[in-house]
Motif scaffolding. Structure first.
Motif: not given
Length: 312
Positions: A259-264, A287-295, A297-301
């Protein structure tokens, strides 16, 4: 101790051995049967023995089979590739809030007969699969509205049938080869899953769940198999980059469990990233395929994790 399958010395005619397993399945037809309905074989597909054995059990005992797991772990692809291997026609439907019962049962359709325009009843996917002995794969079962799921209640019974609304009350009974498979990201129990899959409709109806005799929880690919899959699908990518992708995916999954991240981080997402890496720097590709899909907080981590492996 669970009983073990007795290995066959030779595969009998009309059967096929699933690669990488001891499972032998009956072939439903030939490559030319039901044109367009037999999935294409993926020469790089890796069958996981545990899930093949459990699905084979459902097939052999004529049980409805529900596969549950995170997005992109291969729930649908294993059914699709088993259908391809056994030359079994497969009808597939994606369930969602806009799905309507006529897709499955059928509807009146304007048709011209001998120059006269008439309304003719056209059976739906479920009716066709039941009558012809196809496999039916229902994706995102947990996103379907209850009126749609209730269409399946009687069909999912052992001696289930379907009554068409064709003005005659035609009764469709199950062909011996007919099977229903369904996939879901969650059955609506875990809070983690409810957050990840907010488009789903809460706890799955108990009456529906009880009609699936086999429920399989599909986990992400083991790292070695995941590397093998990525290398086979994106052969031009440096193996060291593949190794890093798999490690980052594994770290993300662990942090999700903690529960440190909320993405799979699915194998599908790994493949998308790997493909983009053949053209862009790893971070830009991410960024194109993974990060831009995240909120945020998850993006930064996750951005920090990627920079640790690849630099910025």
């Amino acid at each position: 101790m669970a009983p073990k399958r007795k290995p066959m010395k030779e595969t009998p005619a009309g059967f096929v051995k699933v690669p990488g397993t001891d499972v032998v399945l009956r072939c439903s037809g030939t490559a030319s049967a039901a044109p367009g309905l037999i999935p294409e074989k993926d020469p790089h597909y890796v069958f996981r023995a545990r899930y093949v054995e459990e699905i084979a059990f459902a097939i052999e005992t004529r049980q409805n089979c529900l596969l549950v797991g995170d997005a992109g772990v291969g729930k649908s692809s294993i059914v699709e590739q088993l259908a391809a291997l056994t030359y079994t026609p497969l009808r597939r439907a994606n369930l969602h809030g806009e799905s309507d019962t006529t897709i499955f049962v059928g509807r009146d359709k304007p048709t011209e007969i001998n120059g006269v325009r008439q309304m003719v009843y056209e059976p739906g996917l479920l009716a066709e699969a039941m009558e012809q002995g196809y496999w039916l794969l229902l994706d995102e079962n947990d996103a379907a509205l209850q009126p749609v799921l209730f269409v399946f209640q009687q069909v999912l019974e052992d001696n289930g049938k379907l009554i068409l609304e064709d003005g005659k009350g035609t009764v469709i009974r199950k062909h011996p080869s007919f099977r229903i498979f369904a996939t879901a990201n969650t059955v609506g129990i875990a809070s983690r899953n409810r957050l990840l899959y907010s488009g789903t409709l809460g706890r799955m109806n108990e009456a529906t769940l009880d009609r699936f005799g086999t429920v399989i929880h599909v986990e992400p690919l083991p790292s070695e198999i995941e590397k093998q899959v990525i290398c086979s699908k994106v052969p031009d990518l440096d193996p060291d980059f593949v190794e890093a992708i798999v490690k980052i995916a594994g770290e993300t999954r662990n942090q999700l469990q903690d529960e440190q991240l909320s993405c799979t981080f699915s194998t599908r997402r790994c493949l998308q990233w790997a493909q983009a890496m053949t053209r862009f720097h790893p971070l830009r590709a991410a960024k194109l395929t993974v990060l831009n899909k995240l909120n945020q907080d998850d993006y930064k981590v996750l951005e920090g994790v990627i920079q640790r492996f690849f630099g910025g």
